[in-house]
Design a protein around this motif. Structure first.
Motif, PDB file in Angstrom:
ATOM      1  N   TRP A 126       0.815  -1.203   0.000  1.00  9.31           N
ATOM      2  CA  TRP A 126       0.000   0.000   0.000  1.00  9.31           C
ATOM      3  C   TRP A 126       0.857   1.265   0.000  1.00  9.31           C
ATOM      4  CZ3 TRP A 126      -5.555   0.331   0.670  1.00  9.31           C
ATOM      5  CH2 TRP A 126      -6.189  -0.921   0.673  1.00  9.31           C
ATOM      6  N   LYS A 171      -8.411   2.343   4.661  1.00  8.68           N
ATOM      7  CA  LYS A 171      -8.348   1.552   3.419  1.00  8.68           C
ATOM      8  C   LYS A 171      -9.472   1.947   2.471  1.00  8.68           C
ATOM      9  CE  LYS A 171      -4.919  -0.237   5.112  1.00  8.68           C
ATOM     10  NZ  LYS A 171      -5.128   0.719   6.197  1.00  8.68           N
ATOM     11  N   THR A 221      -4.229   2.147  -2.655  1.00  6.26           N
ATOM     12  CA  THR A 221      -4.464   0.704  -2.781  1.00  6.26           C
ATOM     13  C   THR A 221      -3.401   0.097  -3.686  1.00  6.26           C
ATOM     14  OG1 THR A 221      -5.868   0.911  -4.732  1.00  6.26           O
ATOM     15  CG2 THR A 221      -6.945   1.109  -2.564  1.00  6.26           C
ATOM     16  N   GLU A 281      -9.152   3.904  -1.643  1.00  2.24           N
ATOM     17  CA  GLU A 281      -9.681   3.417  -2.908  1.00  2.24           C
ATOM     18  C   GLU A 281      -9.821   4.566  -3.905  1.00  2.24           C
ATOM     19  OE1 GLU A 281     -13.337   1.425  -2.176  1.00  2.24           O
ATOM     20  OE2 GLU A 281     -12.441  -0.156  -0.939  1.00  2.24           O
TER      21      GLU A 281
END
Length: 832
Positions: free
Chosen positions: A53, A141, A75, A145
């Motif tokens: 990441w 997280k 991502t 995106e």
């Protein structure tokens, strides 16, 4: 249990990653002691090694050869397509020629530790990075995106290392919260600035420093939509987050204001929940273009400043309210606030994308500023101006036709007819960076509030001292991309070489000639050799003065090749004005320079002198700190430079300087340093030249004090600015015959940043001074505005066989006042 570990081991081997460690897991003293820079890099290295990441890019090295690092956090899928995402992002704002199929992402740039001694910033960068990639943090997280985070943990590694190494050196096992402990008394010059003691947070637009140039090259490759600049301030201050304070520049867009308001609302709720003190909408404005919040704003992003109390706090410090502020507290506050930036950027992703793209389109076709085309007349100074514009990715061209027009004339501050001629520099607003172009070139900027945090005027045509015009329309003029420059023909038998004195290259060439022991003369008046006009200040290198130089032509041409406009003379016989052997061409003495530094000298002003000498003109100097001044033999030098400071010379030290000057030495005193000569026998620096001037000033003060008796307390701060000048451009008259102004032009526009002023001096040469009814740009308090009429800005005072050059204004301020660089070169090299 064994089956579980076998499965875990299989998974790690399959992915190539193990669990990334938190800062406290990797660094046992994290939050308790400052982290060394190599440890910061090691921590990020393990994040990159153990997570897909995050990616690393080294984008350069500092002057002291430390790495400058950026980390891309998103991502794994986004990171695999990073280059295509970047190109598509640029395409949508007109900065890349072709479109691709990658999905749009919100680009968020997080900058930490532009000031090296603000360690809560760099320490929090570790926590922010970890929380963004932490596998257990599902919320971050989700954000990633849609977002590419570009995280620069330390914009100023040299300054940070200077501070961190010092704090480590003087730290024991126990913290020392008491404010009188040495842990809270950072020694000169401190770690705030970079290697050359330059403030990198004032350098975004001017890009004088290596770190800024390298960072901005990467910045313009990405053009983020959101930029957070993470700082610290005095340790007793509560946390600051946006919205910013007034004045907002008129070019700040509604969507940028709206984001500021929203980030304030959401961040305040998080701080309320924790019971943390904070404020917003005060002190930190959005006006001066060279900060880490304003510069991104003028490039379409939402630029924001974040400030945590912490400067001088060391590892822990006792606050006025009785609490102890720890390094961990500072980390926690920053981490919470900066993660909120990423969170809101995700929430606002569609709005940001739409508004960011519209910003670049609308400002090209419907610019807010008054003018749409800027014309800078052809001048050797345009070479350096073009470098600056290119670094800012501002598009330029050169005129390729002659055309008569009328427009705003910068130097007279009024409308005037003029003629565009081939090789004039043309800058049009109709380009992707339309707003930045207007911000840097507009002569007047609207102030919504006079309580500004920084200078209020910076117009580039006045800073560079080149005659310039602005017109309101998108000027149709034939242009070319390159300047027509005819290379100087090399000759086999030159009598002399003439090097015009008209830009910083002239000073660099003279610096080189002196260092190679080449004898150089300087023209003191205009002289003609046929069609060739030798301007005042022009450098003359004759074969007769340099009879011992082998291969004279080849040697000199190689040394002066940077000056494309030099001319080889076949004879010393002038057609008008005086032959080269006459009294109008005195030999120049090579300066032997000593610069004072240390406690009592402004560190940033010392840095400006150091950088100028070392990088701009590349001329050697010696430095001694004031506490060692008695060990110096001044007879080894002929030039003493006193940067801005609060000198406490003893009587014997003053006598030593007096003797140095009397025997032929030259002192260049800048800003507050001129006070060492004020009202002293043998010098002519006084606040007032006559008793009448003094009495008039005293009468004004007394009358104002009587009026002030009836004023309320609430308005005291705002009333105080009536005698205040945060930074304004002021028109100055000049003595065109004096070497101090050679090459500057018909007027000098000085950037005045203090209220210090002296009426025209008696017994000294008032070379550059403020006339009556002067033109000005930017804010000047109404009481001060009248009082600086007929005051001197730069003077030469003779004492015995030597002289003092008084620089009331600082011509080297932040290194971007290009005509000031030439003025300082004059003082150093030409004033004999």
């Amino acid at each position: 249990m064994n089956r579980f570990f076998n499965l875990l081991l299989f998974f790690v081997c399959l992915t190539g990653f193990s669990q990334p460690k938190s800062p406290s897991e990797f660094l046992p003293n994290y939050g308790k002691q400052v982290t060394y820079y190599h440890q910061v890099e090691a921590y990020f290295e393990q994040l990159v090694k153990n997570s897909d990441w995050i990616q690393h890019q080294k984008y350069g090295e500092t002057t002291q050869e430390r790495n400058l690092n950026a980390y891309y956090i998103s991502t794994p899928e986004n990171l695999k397509n990073l280059e295509e995402i970047r190109k598509n992002h640029l395409y949508e704002i007109g900065l890349f020629p072709t479109k691709n199929n990658s999905k749009s992402k919100t680009i968020v740039w997080l900058s930490f530790n532009v000031h090296g001694n603000e360690i809560g910033a760099i320490e929090s960068a570790l926590s922010v990075a970890y929380e963004l990639i932490n596998p257990n943090n599902k919320e971050t997280k989700k954000w990633l995106e849609n977002i590419i985070v570009i995280l620069d943990p330390c914009l100023n590694p040299d300054g940070f290392s200077r501070y961190a190494n010092w704090l480590r050196d003087i730290s024991g096992k126990k913290t020392h919260p008491g404010v009188s402990d040495r842990e809270h008394m950072e020694p000169w010059p401190g770690g705030r600035q970079n290697h050359y003691v330059y403030d990198l947070n004032r350098d975004w637009a001017w890009q004088t420093q290596l770190e800024t140039q390298l960072r901005m090259d990467l910045y313009h490759q990405w053009m983020p939509m959101v930029h957070a600049d993470v700082h610290e301030m005095g340790y007793n201050e509560p946390y600051f987050f946006p919205p910013a304070a007034e004045p907002y520049h008129e070019q700040i867009a509604p969507f940028q204001r709206d984001f500021h308001k929203k980030i304030g609302e959401i961040t305040s709720k998080k701080f309320d929940k924790e019971g943390w003190m904070y404020y917003s909408g005060e002190r930190f404005d959005l006006f001066y273009p060279s900060y880490g919040d304003t510069y991104p704003c003028y490039n379409g992003a939402v630029g924001m400043t974040y400030e945590q109390g912490g400067i001088g706090a060391g590892r822990a410090v006792l606050l006025k309210n009785g609490d102890v502020l720890t390094l961990q507290d500072r980390i926690n506050h920053h981490t919470k606030a900066i993660l909120t930036v990423v969170e809101l950027s995700n929430v606002q992703k569609d709005v940001l994308t739409k508004e960011f793209r519209a910003y670049f389109k609308d400002n090209r076709t419907k610019p807010k500023g008054k003018y749409q085309t800027y014309i800078v007349k052809n001048s050797p100074k345009n070479l350096e101006l073009s470098v600056l514009l290119n670094r800012n990715r501002i598009e330029t061209a050169f005129a390729d036709e002659t055309k008569k027009l009328s427009g705003y004339h910068y130097q007279s501050n009024k409308e005037k007819s003029f003629t565009i001629e081939p090789n004039d520099l043309i800058i049009k607003v109709d380009q992707p960076r339309a707003v930045l172009t207007q911000v840097l070139f507009e002569p007047h900027h609207k102030l919504t509030d006079s309580l500004s945090y920084d200078i209020t005027a910076w117009s580039l045509p006045l800073a560079y001292g080149v005659e310039s015009f602005a017109v309101k329309g998108n000027l149709p003029v034939k242009t070319k991309t390159r300047l027509d420059v005819s290379p100087t023909a090399k000759v086999q038998n030159a009598y002399a070489y003439y090097i015009p004195w008209n830009n910083r290259s002239s000073a660099r060439v003279l610096s080189l000639l002196h260092q190679e022991n080449i004898k150089v003369r300087s023209a003191r008046k205009e002289v003609y050799f046929g069609d060739l006009k030798i301007e005042r200040g022009g450098l003359i290198v004759t074969k007769g003065d340099n009879s011992k130089v082998q291969n004279f032509e080849e040697t000199i041409q190689n040394l002066i090749k940077e000056k494309y406009d030099y001319v080889a003379l076949e004879s010393g016989f002038a057609s008008n004005g005086g032959d080269l052997g006459g009294e109008s061409y005195p030999l120049l003495k090579a300066p032997k320079v000593l610069v004072l530094g240390g406690s009592g000298v402004s560190n940033i002003d010392f840095g400006q002198v150091w950088f100028f000498m070392d990088q701009v003109i590349e001329y050697p100097m010696s430095t001694v700190e004031i506490q060692h001044f008695n060990r110096v033999n001044l007879a080894e030098y002929n030039t003493l430079i006193l940067p801005e400071g609060w000198y406490g010379f003893s009587d014997s030290q003053k006598t030593s300087i007096d003797n140095f000057i009397s025997k032929g030495g030259k002192v260049i005193a800048i800003g507050g340093a001129v006070g060492q000569f004020e009202d002293r026998p043998g010098y002519h620096l006084t606040k007032f030249a006559t008793e009448d001037e003094k009495a008039e000033a005293q009468k004004f003060i007394e009358e104002q004090e009587l009026l002030d008796r009836f004023l309320d307390f609430e308005g005291s701060e705002r009333r105080s600015i009536s005698g205040y000048i945060p930074g304004a451009i002021i028109e100055n008259s000049i003595d065109a015959s004096h070497p101090l102004i050679f090459g500057l032009g018909e007027k000098y526009f000085s950037l005045k940043t203090t209220d210090s002023n002296f009426k025209l001096l008696k017994g000294a040469q008032n070379v550059i001074y403020v006339p009556k009814n002067y033109q000005s740009f930017g804010f000047i308090g109404n009481k001060l505005k009248k009082s600086i009429q007929e005051t001197v800005s730069f003077a030469v005072d003779y004492h015995g066989n030597g002289k003092v050059i008084y620089m009331i204004d600082n011509p080297l301020f932040r290194g971007f006042w290009e005509n000031g660089n030439l003025l300082f070169s004059n003082a150093l090299f030409l004033v004999e």
